[in-house]
Design a protein around this motif. Structure first.
Motif, PDB file in Angstrom:
ATOM      1  N   LEU A  11       1.017  -1.127  -0.108  1.00 39.06           N
ATOM      2  CA  LEU A  11       0.114  -0.018  -0.024  1.00 39.06           C
ATOM      3  C   LEU A  11       0.950   1.137  -0.069  1.00 39.06           C
ATOM      4  N   LEU A  27      -6.632  -2.639  -6.818  1.00 38.76           N
ATOM      5  CA  LEU A  27      -6.389  -3.239  -5.354  1.00 38.76           C
ATOM      6  C   LEU A  27      -7.290  -4.469  -5.135  1.00 38.76           C
ATOM      7  N   TYR A  34      -7.033   7.059  -4.993  1.00 36.48           N
ATOM      8  CA  TYR A  34      -5.698   7.378  -4.407  1.00 36.48           C
ATOM      9  C   TYR A  34      -6.204   7.520  -2.818  1.00 36.48           C
ATOM     10  N   LEU A  37      -6.840   4.468  -0.933  1.00 37.41           N
ATOM     11  CA  LEU A  37      -5.716   3.884  -0.608  1.00 37.41           C
ATOM     12  C   LEU A  37      -5.235   4.364   0.663  1.00 37.41           C
TER      13      LEU A  37
END
Length: 350
Positions: A11, A27, A34, A37
């Motif tokens: 990550l 993912l 973004y 994440l």
């Protein structure tokens, strides 16, 4: 859900990579943003730092080695790639283990090109020597940086994880570029006299002659800062309207008489914008398709350590060893525009 180091390292590395044009990442087979994440990593990190939904200093103190290892390992994996992305057009980048002997091999059969090496040695000394063998070794120097980074701001959602890493990554990339510039300036002493020109302003005739010299060994490419690129102007009597439009859009010609112009990054050493990192006076011309003249090596791990100040604020100190060596030959050229020289950047050729 237990904190899994390998998953969170992936990550962290994803957050350091360049964003996709769509702003989305893959993912576990799903497209995520973004920000998603970043939030996922933040949530996972809170397992190491929070108790009952609130930051707990003692839990953080117990787990901070894991957190700093995550920072260091991310930089260790990502930083060489970022340096390669930035300087790969003229530099080779490799990583070696701590204490490993760093050896480069020269290619055999370069067309009429005598090779010699300028390398950056320990304690800031630069050694120029003739290449007597088909390989050479180089040394690395330790570089470090510190930033005051309150981790709570990330954990509380006020900043993103990549903000921490980018500060260190950009600083290290800048340090690499400084060493490239120093090594190139030192290497100029070994350039043949006909391969270097120093003038009080851009000299179209002399510059064209340098391009012609380099073109014998391969298609030339021009490397310089934006400030220098803006001076590469041919005679006004043949500038077309389309050329005027291009310069208006870009600030410089991206192609000079068929030779690509690559603008190198420039920055200041402090926030006052008074001291430039790179002297814009130097304009380099390298042949493409041949051996890259610059070699960059990262040695050992990137280490991150916390330093606590007397007022209990903390700084993150980063340590990395790297070295730069320039494999110069008589197929490289440089033009120095002395009107752009700045006194605060060290150089060896006048």
């Amino acid at each position: 859900m237990a904190f899994v180091y390998a998953d969170n390292l992936a990550l962290s590395k994803a957050l350091m990579s360049k964003k996709n044009p769509s702003g989305m990442f893959s993912l576990q087979g799903k497209e995520v943003s973004y920000d998603a994440l970043d939030q996922l990593l933040r949530t996972n990190m809170q397992e190491l730092t929070h108790e009952d939904g609130k930051f707990n200093y003692y839990k953080f103190d117990e787990n901070k080695k894991t957190i700093y290892q995550l920072l260091g390992q991310t930089l260790n994996d990502v930083m060489p790639k970022n340096v390669l992305d930035m300087y790969g057009m003229f530099a080779n980048v490799q990583t070696v283990g701590q204490g490993d002997t760093i050896v480069f091999h020269k290619k055999i059969g370069e067309k009429r090109a005598k090779q010699f090496v300028t390398r950056v040695a320990m304690a800031g000394r630069y050694e120029v020597f003739e290449l007597a063998d088909e390989k050479f070794t180089m040394q690395t120097t330790a570089y470090g940086g510190a930033a005051r980074l309150p981790l709570e701001e990330f954990l509380d959602g006020r900043v993103q994880w990549a903000d921490y890493l980018n500060i260190v990554n950009e600083g290290m990339s800048e340090a690499v570029y400084k060493e490239i510039a120093k090594a190139l300036n030192a290497a100029i002493a070994k350039f043949p006299a006909t391969n270097k020109v120093s003038a009080a302003a851009f000299d179209e005739g002399q510059f064209d002659r340098l391009i012609q010299t380099v073109s014998i060994y391969g298609a030339p490419t021009i490397y310089c800062t934006l400030e220098a690129a803006m001076t590469l102007l041919p005679s006004n009597n043949w500038i077309s309207e389309s050329m005027k439009d291009e310069r208006w859009r870009n600030g410089y010609f991206t192609n000079y008489k068929g030779t690509p112009v690559v603008v190198l990054p420039q920055s200041f050493t402090d926030e006052s914008n008074t001291t430039k990192v790179i002297d814009p006076a130097y304009i380099y011309i390298f042949p493409t398709g041949n051996e890259k003249p610059i070699n960059i090596v990262f040695e050992g791990q990137t280490l991150v350590k916390e330093f606590e100040n007397r007022d209990w604020s903390t700084e993150l100190h980063t340590y990395q060893k790297f070295g730069v060596a320039v494999m110069t030959t008589n197929n490289l050229a440089v033009f120095k525009n002395t009107s752009l020289v700045i006194d605060n950047v060290p150089g060896t050729w006048n």
